[in-house]
Design an enzyme around this catalytic site. Structure first.
Site, PDB file in Angstrom:
ATOM      1  N   THR A  64       0.855  -1.189   0.000  1.00 56.16           N
ATOM      2  CA  THR A  64       0.000   0.000   0.000  1.00 56.16           C
ATOM      3  C   THR A  64       0.889   1.236   0.000  1.00 56.16           C
ATOM      4  O   THR A  64       1.667   1.455   0.924  1.00 56.16           O
ATOM      5  CB  THR A  64      -0.929  -0.010   1.232  1.00 56.16           C
ATOM      6  OG1 THR A  64      -1.704  -1.218   1.191  1.00 56.16           O
ATOM      7  CG2 THR A  64      -1.868   1.185   1.216  1.00 56.16           C
ATOM      8  N   ASP A 175      -3.453   1.781  -2.478  1.00 58.22           N
ATOM      9  CA  ASP A 175      -3.054   3.184  -2.509  1.00 58.22           C
ATOM     10  C   ASP A 175      -3.690   3.967  -1.381  1.00 58.22           C
ATOM     11  O   ASP A 175      -4.743   3.601  -0.874  1.00 58.22           O
ATOM     12  CB  ASP A 175      -3.527   3.835  -3.811  1.00 58.22           C
ATOM     13  CG  ASP A 175      -5.043   3.954  -3.801  1.00 58.22           C
ATOM     14  OD1 ASP A 175      -5.710   2.931  -4.036  1.00 58.22           O
ATOM     15  OD2 ASP A 175      -5.573   5.043  -3.491  1.00 58.22           O
ATOM     16  N   GLY A 317     -10.184   1.762  -1.808  1.00 54.69           N
ATOM     17  CA  GLY A 317      -8.757   1.759  -2.111  1.00 54.69           C
ATOM     18  C   GLY A 317      -7.992   1.018  -1.036  1.00 54.69           C
ATOM     19  O   GLY A 317      -8.500   0.063  -0.439  1.00 54.69           O
ATOM     20  N   GLU A 318      -6.743   1.426  -0.797  1.00 56.18           N
ATOM     21  CA  GLU A 318      -5.847   0.858   0.231  1.00 56.18           C
ATOM     22  C   GLU A 318      -5.368  -0.556  -0.112  1.00 56.18           C
ATOM     23  O   GLU A 318      -4.505  -1.101   0.558  1.00 56.18           O
ATOM     24  CB  GLU A 318      -6.538   0.766   1.613  1.00 56.18           C
ATOM     25  CG  GLU A 318      -7.061   2.058   2.157  1.00 56.18           C
ATOM     26  CD  GLU A 318      -7.764   1.888   3.518  1.00 56.18           C
ATOM     27  OE1 GLU A 318      -7.853   0.746   4.014  1.00 56.18           O
ATOM     28  OE2 GLU A 318      -8.209   2.893   4.072  1.00 56.18           O
ATOM     29  N   GLY A 319      -5.987  -1.181  -1.136  1.00 51.06           N
ATOM     30  CA  GLY A 319      -5.712  -2.582  -1.434  1.00 51.06           C
ATOM     31  C   GLY A 319      -6.796  -3.500  -0.891  1.00 51.06           C
ATOM     32  O   GLY A 319      -6.633  -4.737  -0.905  1.00 51.06           O
TER      33      GLY A 319
END
Lengths: 354, 354
Positions: A64, A175, A317-319
């Site tokens: 991330t 991200d 997001g963040e994965g």
């Protein structure tokens, strides 16, 4: 560039022999042929990427990457920029969505500062690889220099290479960056050739008025910078982001080392557009975890030729989506590896005559 | 019937207070509101079912029920009947698809003989609850008696009640029975009111000619038996299956004890049609894991008002889709429980003005 060029050269076609063997094994397992649907296809893709007839998904990581975006000066979103740094701290304390899902999936989370604006508190779990303290405002000029764009990609390659050394059978991309749907939409518009209005979405949840403004800002950035669609580094430098460049590097680095890459949502997708423009063969190494609620994501995946595994209307997001995709990849690999064959289980096969 | 009537009475509306509290907590977690999409909705449903503001998914089971079908005498499929018993042995040895996926998900597999035609080898892990050694040929008369239909449902209730005593936070339903897409399509046609041709699919993979024959056989069964759509027990007895009745019982028994039920594919869906016809409130306790490749499944889910979580073109049954749905339910519960709030993580919230 020499490192980058070499890495790209290493991304070859998938291992056809392993894929054929995986496909043949699927048809001996105790189930009607094809009954596991897309999980069977996925197991064959994993075999081709890892170069193993029975792929293995044991060591799992989500990388991330965080970065800030000068374009927030144009007020394209509704969250303060300080949230990027605060969320990095949240990742390091294990309290974010990606931490929870990665724990469930058994994946480690690698948190990287690619370009957060402020100074982050030192933390042994944080990889500090700040290329710059955020990008510049792309509505007024290039987001970064060409050197910074290369540095971002090479950093991504280095980080995934370090993870491969620790043991890595699959990697997910994630991200964090307030404002990062804006450069992602810009990249998507340039590389797919679609109008900004079609590929720009509501990010964290903006209203109609703010959406219209966001589209205007992206159009302005494209007019000011004139990024060249044929040159992905030019696109990344002019209208990209440091975490986006880093993630493109993770994808290239992983594929060059036969590690499958599960891509998350819109921002990872933008990174994939950059990376596959540099190395078209990379596409075969990518697994699209999900289609996000962000409106441009469908267009982006279609351009990449990727079919998402999940559609849960996620847009965090963040994965987080990638972690779920890693889980399904493991399911695909484990069913291929662990299911009994007809012969082993002494189960009769389908009648010949039908 | 007394037991069954009491169980149905116990299935009340979901706990609104817990749902409100879960929804309120979702909005304090470190993510944009709604960013986990359908996982957020799912967490709120789980809260309402369990009657807990923060639902917990720790003890997980898939109940896989096996039964044979007299209608195979009409040659509606292309696998020999002995495969039902052989696959039960495969389940008990841990070599089937459901075993592999349940291991990954951390769910126990409860294997039940509801009505396998042959005598199964004794095995301490097998629940032998044979109501009859398979159904009779529904193309020639009723598949079972009304008493057998009730017995099948009550057996399902007893089995899930035993599992609740061992600890059960969520249950998945699974099936094994050569020929069982045929009674499932018959149930689907009767209860949804759609023509057989629309709800009948290729099961384990039959060709056009065999499909036409299968539809003809189902039409004949409906003409011979005239099942009454308003009386689910009549439908189950005339054109159902023993494992289908058992699974309907599992659903009713679980819901009456506040345990969420993840339903698998077409056969579990047919059981859900029977069970929700008896107890309409049951619908709120069901989670549709996936939409299977079997063509009638979409119609069936729409009739139930359920939206599947996954679309992976699976058509294996056994509870394989349900196991994946259990995993996602756990993701939903864990993100709600374990993610940090904005206050805890000291993360700034969205700007008020936007």
């Amino acid at each position: 560039m020499s490192n980058l060029t070499e890495i790209i050269k290493k991304i070859g076609p998938l291992d056809k022999k392993s894929m054929d063997e995986a496909r043949a094994r699927q048809d001996t397992l105790t189930k009607p042929q094809g009954a596991l649907g897309r999980l069977e296809e996925l197991s064959i893709q994993l075999a081709g990427i890892q170069g193993k007839p029975i792929p293995q998904i044991t060591n799992k990581a989500v990388i991330t990457m965080a970065g800030d975006h000068g374009v927030v000066a144009e007020k394209v979103g509704n969250w303060p920029q300080e949230v990027t740094a605060q969320m990095v701290a949240n990742f390091l304390h294990g309290g974010a969505g990606i931490n929870v899902i990665a724990r469930q999936v058994g994946a480690r989370v690698v948190v990287v500062d690619m370009g957060v604006a402020g100074q982050l508190k030192a933390n042994p779990k944080l990889l500090s690889r700040k290329v710059a303290p955020g990008t510049k405002n792309m509505a007024a000029g290039p987001a970064m220099t060409r050197e910074q764009a290369i540095k971002a990609i090479e950093t991504g390659i280095e980080i995934v290479t370090d993870e491969v050394k620790k043991g890595l059978d699959i990697v997910g991309t994630g991200d964090m960056g307030i404002g990062n749907t804006t450069p992602s939409a810009a990249i998507c518009a340039v590389i797919t050739g679609r109008p900004c209005a079609e590929v720009t979405g509501r990010g964290t949840g903006i209203d109609d008025q703010l959406l219209a403004h966001k589209i205007e800002v992206i159009n302005k950035a494209l007019a000011v910078n004139r990024p060249d669609a044929a040159h992905p580094l030019d696109v990344l430098a002019k209208v990209g982001g440091l975490e986006i460049g880093g993630l493109a590097g993770v994808m290239l680095g992983a594929a060059s080392q036969h590690v499958p890459v599960v891509i998350d949502g819109f921002i990872s997708g933008a990174a994939a557009l950059i990376a596959t423009s540099m190395a078209p063969q990379l596409k075969d190494y990518l697994i699209a975890a999900h289609v996000s609620a962000e409106s441009g994501h469908k267009i982006l995946l279609k351009h990449l030729g990727l079919r998402p595994l999940l559609d849960l209307e996620m847009r965090l997001g963040e994965g987080t989506g990638a972690a779920l995709g890693i889980f399904l990849s493991e399911t695909a690999a484990r069913t291929l590896a662990e299911m009994a064959t007809f012969a082993e289980a002494e189960v009769s096969e389908k009648n010949e005559e039908s």
